[in-house]
Design a protein around this motif. Sequence first.
Motif, PDB file in Angstrom:
ATOM      1  N   ASP A 137       0.850  -1.192   0.000  1.00  0.00           N
ATOM      2  CA  ASP A 137       0.000   0.000   0.000  1.00  0.00           C
ATOM      3  C   ASP A 137       0.888   1.245   0.000  1.00  0.00           C
ATOM      4  O   ASP A 137       1.482   1.588   1.020  1.00  0.00           O
ATOM      5  CB  ASP A 137      -0.917  -0.008   1.216  1.00  0.00           C
ATOM      6  CG  ASP A 137      -1.960   1.102   1.179  1.00  0.00           C
ATOM      7  OD1 ASP A 137      -1.850   2.006   0.332  1.00  0.00           O
ATOM      8  OD2 ASP A 137      -2.890   1.048   1.993  1.00  0.00           O
ATOM      9  N   PHE A 138       0.966   1.895  -1.136  1.00  0.00           N
ATOM     10  CA  PHE A 138       1.807   3.078  -1.268  1.00  0.00           C
ATOM     11  C   PHE A 138       1.292   4.243  -0.429  1.00  0.00           C
ATOM     12  O   PHE A 138       2.072   5.060   0.040  1.00  0.00           O
ATOM     13  CB  PHE A 138       1.901   3.511  -2.741  1.00  0.00           C
ATOM     14  CG  PHE A 138       2.815   2.633  -3.547  1.00  0.00           C
ATOM     15  CD1 PHE A 138       4.151   2.962  -3.700  1.00  0.00           C
ATOM     16  CD2 PHE A 138       2.346   1.487  -4.162  1.00  0.00           C
ATOM     17  CE1 PHE A 138       5.006   2.162  -4.441  1.00  0.00           C
ATOM     18  CE2 PHE A 138       3.191   0.687  -4.904  1.00  0.00           C
ATOM     19  CZ  PHE A 138       4.520   1.017  -5.042  1.00  0.00           C
ATOM     20  N   THR A 139      -0.007   4.326  -0.220  1.00  0.00           N
ATOM     21  CA  THR A 139      -0.564   5.469   0.505  1.00  0.00           C
ATOM     22  C   THR A 139      -0.228   5.460   1.992  1.00  0.00           C
ATOM     23  O   THR A 139      -0.212   6.513   2.615  1.00  0.00           O
ATOM     24  CB  THR A 139      -2.097   5.544   0.342  1.00  0.00           C
ATOM     25  OG1 THR A 139      -2.679   4.337   0.830  1.00  0.00           O
ATOM     26  CG2 THR A 139      -2.487   5.760  -1.110  1.00  0.00           C
ATOM     27  N   LEU A 140       0.039   4.290   2.546  1.00  0.00           N
ATOM     28  CA  LEU A 140       0.323   4.187   3.975  1.00  0.00           C
ATOM     29  C   LEU A 140       1.805   4.000   4.275  1.00  0.00           C
ATOM     30  O   LEU A 140       2.179   3.727   5.405  1.00  0.00           O
ATOM     31  CB  LEU A 140      -0.474   3.031   4.585  1.00  0.00           C
ATOM     32  CG  LEU A 140      -1.995   3.126   4.474  1.00  0.00           C
ATOM     33  CD1 LEU A 140      -2.646   1.864   5.020  1.00  0.00           C
ATOM     34  CD2 LEU A 140      -2.515   4.362   5.196  1.00  0.00           C
ATOM     35  N   SER A 141       2.648   4.153   3.258  1.00  0.00           N
ATOM     36  CA  SER A 141       4.069   3.857   3.412  1.00  0.00           C
ATOM     37  C   SER A 141       4.921   5.111   3.447  1.00  0.00           C
ATOM     38  O   SER A 141       4.549   6.143   2.888  1.00  0.00           O
ATOM     39  CB  SER A 141       4.527   2.976   2.246  1.00  0.00           C
ATOM     40  OG  SER A 141       3.770   1.803   2.190  1.00  0.00           O
ATOM     41  N   THR A 142       6.065   4.992   4.081  1.00  0.00           N
ATOM     42  CA  THR A 142       7.026   6.094   4.100  1.00  0.00           C
ATOM     43  C   THR A 142       7.777   6.109   2.763  1.00  0.00           C
ATOM     44  O   THR A 142       7.754   5.129   2.008  1.00  0.00           O
ATOM     45  CB  THR A 142       8.046   5.919   5.236  1.00  0.00           C
ATOM     46  OG1 THR A 142       8.836   4.749   4.962  1.00  0.00           O
ATOM     47  CG2 THR A 142       7.365   5.797   6.595  1.00  0.00           C
ATOM     48  N   SER A 143       8.473   7.187   2.506  1.00  0.00           N
ATOM     49  CA  SER A 143       9.240   7.264   1.261  1.00  0.00           C
ATOM     50  C   SER A 143      10.318   6.183   1.216  1.00  0.00           C
ATOM     51  O   SER A 143      10.578   5.609   0.156  1.00  0.00           O
ATOM     52  CB  SER A 143       9.845   8.658   1.085  1.00  0.00           C
ATOM     53  OG  SER A 143      10.717   8.965   2.142  1.00  0.00           O
ATOM     54  N   ILE A 165       8.652   2.914   0.243  1.00  0.00           N
ATOM     55  CA  ILE A 165       8.293   2.928  -1.184  1.00  0.00           C
ATOM     56  C   ILE A 165       9.527   2.678  -2.035  1.00  0.00           C
ATOM     57  O   ILE A 165       9.495   1.876  -2.973  1.00  0.00           O
ATOM     58  CB  ILE A 165       7.602   4.251  -1.562  1.00  0.00           C
ATOM     59  CG1 ILE A 165       6.233   4.335  -0.883  1.00  0.00           C
ATOM     60  CG2 ILE A 165       7.477   4.388  -3.079  1.00  0.00           C
ATOM     61  CD1 ILE A 165       5.565   5.694  -1.001  1.00  0.00           C
TER      62      ILE A 165
END
Length: 103
Positions: free
Chosen positions: A3-9, A12
């Motif tokens: 889940d890209f929306t809940l992840s840190t840079s 990602i």
Amino acid sequence: MFDFTLSTSEEICAELGRRLRARRLMQEWSQLELAQRAGLSVGTIKNMEGKGQASLESFVQVVAALGLADDLGELFRIKMVSIAAMEQAEKANRQRAPRRSSK
């Protein structure tokens, strides 16, 4: 599924590195072969795959070498979900006309 929306840079970047590694392995290429095809050092490939660290330019070179450049086309494209979004996108594309010269 990631889940890209809940992840840190950092998360990602690490996930993108893992995905690039998986694509390299699907093509049965060594890190050396990918590095040569992308015009990069093996160390850059290792950092990208292992730590998710690379410059944007190196990332694009690897993506292109893997034949994935078309996948970049949809990144950051403005999605038209409503008339308001369409109007806002149109405003973003507008440029000011040059000033009229006064004579």
